[in-house]
Design a protein around this motif. Structure first.
Motif, short mmCIF file in Angstrom:
data_model
loop_
_atom_site.label_atom_id
_atom_site.label_comp_id
_atom_site.label_asym_id
_atom_site.label_seq_id
_atom_site.Cartn_x
_atom_site.Cartn_y
_atom_site.Cartn_z
N ASN A 25 52.66 -23.58 114.49
CA ASN A 25 51.71 -24.19 113.55
C ASN A 25 50.81 -23.11 112.96
OD1 ASN A 25 52.82 -26.54 114.53
ND2 ASN A 25 50.97 -27.24 115.56
N ASN A 26 50.39 -23.31 111.72
CA ASN A 26 49.42 -22.43 111.06
C ASN A 26 49.85 -20.97 111.05
OD1 ASN A 26 47.61 -24.75 110.90
ND2 ASN A 26 47.24 -24.39 113.08
N SER A 27 51.09 -20.71 110.72
CA SER A 27 51.64 -19.35 110.78
C SER A 27 51.56 -18.56 109.48
CB SER A 27 53.11 -19.39 111.20
OG SER A 27 53.25 -19.88 112.51
N PHE A 28 51.54 -19.25 108.32
CA PHE A 28 51.73 -18.53 107.06
C PHE A 28 50.58 -18.72 106.07
CE2 PHE A 28 55.92 -18.95 108.88
CZ PHE A 28 56.42 -17.66 108.72
N GLU B 254 56.39 -32.22 105.67
CA GLU B 254 55.60 -32.20 106.91
C GLU B 254 55.69 -30.83 107.59
OE1 GLU B 254 53.34 -34.46 107.87
OE2 GLU B 254 53.88 -35.34 105.94
N GLU B 255 56.86 -30.22 107.55
CA GLU B 255 57.03 -28.89 108.14
C GLU B 255 56.24 -27.83 107.35
OE1 GLU B 255 59.32 -27.56 111.11
OE2 GLU B 255 57.92 -29.23 111.31
N ILE B 256 56.24 -27.94 106.04
CA ILE B 256 55.44 -27.02 105.22
C ILE B 256 53.97 -27.13 105.58
CG2 ILE B 256 54.63 -26.57 102.86
CD1 ILE B 256 57.54 -27.28 101.95
N LYS B 257 53.50 -28.35 105.70
CA LYS B 257 52.10 -28.56 106.08
C LYS B 257 51.81 -28.00 107.47
CE LYS B 257 51.53 -33.14 104.74
NZ LYS B 257 51.06 -34.36 104.31
N ARG B 258 52.74 -28.18 108.38
CA ARG B 258 52.55 -27.73 109.76
C ARG B 258 52.45 -26.21 109.87
NH1 ARG B 258 55.46 -25.63 113.67
NH2 ARG B 258 57.45 -25.77 112.56
N LYS C 9 48.68 -22.25 106.96
CA LYS C 9 47.31 -22.11 107.43
C LYS C 9 46.41 -23.03 106.60
CE LYS C 9 47.78 -17.41 109.13
NZ LYS C 9 47.36 -16.01 108.97
N LYS C 10 45.17 -23.19 107.03
CA LYS C 10 44.24 -24.12 106.36
C LYS C 10 44.13 -23.85 104.86
CE LYS C 10 39.55 -25.86 106.53
NZ LYS C 10 38.38 -25.21 105.98
N ASP C 11 44.01 -22.60 104.47
CA ASP C 11 43.85 -22.27 103.05
C ASP C 11 45.08 -21.59 102.47
OD1 ASP C 11 41.23 -23.28 102.94
OD2 ASP C 11 40.44 -21.44 103.82
#
Length: 157
Positions: free
Chosen positions: A84-87, A107-111, A114-116
């Motif tokens: 999660n939050n890798s890119f 959903e995978e893209i969102k997962r 990163k937040k921004d």
């Protein structure tokens, strides 16, 4: 389309078109050398290698990946093999219409974002799934859009 069959001719058929699209994208997508970029449906790596940062490309076609270099993984958009939050940046250029399950891929893209994160997805206008994919993208992200010759570019930067 079976990219494992047409892989040898892909660059001669599409590289110029992809580079033109990337030139346009680079006018609004600012990439830092420290960014981590994921290119979903990377094919031969044209877009994966375009920006000067750490990049990883995934594609379900092993033969397409054989024509690329660098960090490449044989995988599907619906099951991204990352934490999660890798890119910092997610690209999916002219590939989303080929995904098996658009909702799961979103959903995978969102997962893995990163937040921004900056996200750029291009959708082939002549795809029979164009309207339904466009609706799903706009429902899930606060995208702006730009019309390009063959694609509609969705971006969050």
């Amino acid at each position: 389309m079976d990219y494992n069959i047409i892989f040898n001719s892909y660059n001669s058929l599409h590289e110029e078109e992809q580079l033109k699209k990337l030139d346009l994208i680079s006018t609004f997508l600012k990439v830092n050398k420290s960014d981590k970029l994921l290119d979903i449906g990377c094919g031969t790596g044209i877009s994966t290698d375009f920006f000067d940062c750490f990049s990883v490309g995934i594609d379900p076609s092993f033969n397409m990946l054989k024509l690329s270099q660098g960090n490449r993984i044989n995988s599907f958009a619906e099951n991204l093999p990352f934490k999660n939050n890798s890119f910092d940046i997610i690209l999916a250029l002219t590939s989303i219409h080929n995904f098996n399950n658009i909702d799961l891929a979103i959903e995978e893209i969102k997962r893995v974002s990163k937040k921004d994160s900056k996200i750029v997805i291009t959708l082939l206008k002549k795809s029979p799934k164009f309207s339904s994919i466009k609706k799903k993208l706009l429902k899930n992200f606060n995208f702006k859009t730009i019309e390009e010759d063959k694609d509609l570019i969705f971006y969050l930067v």
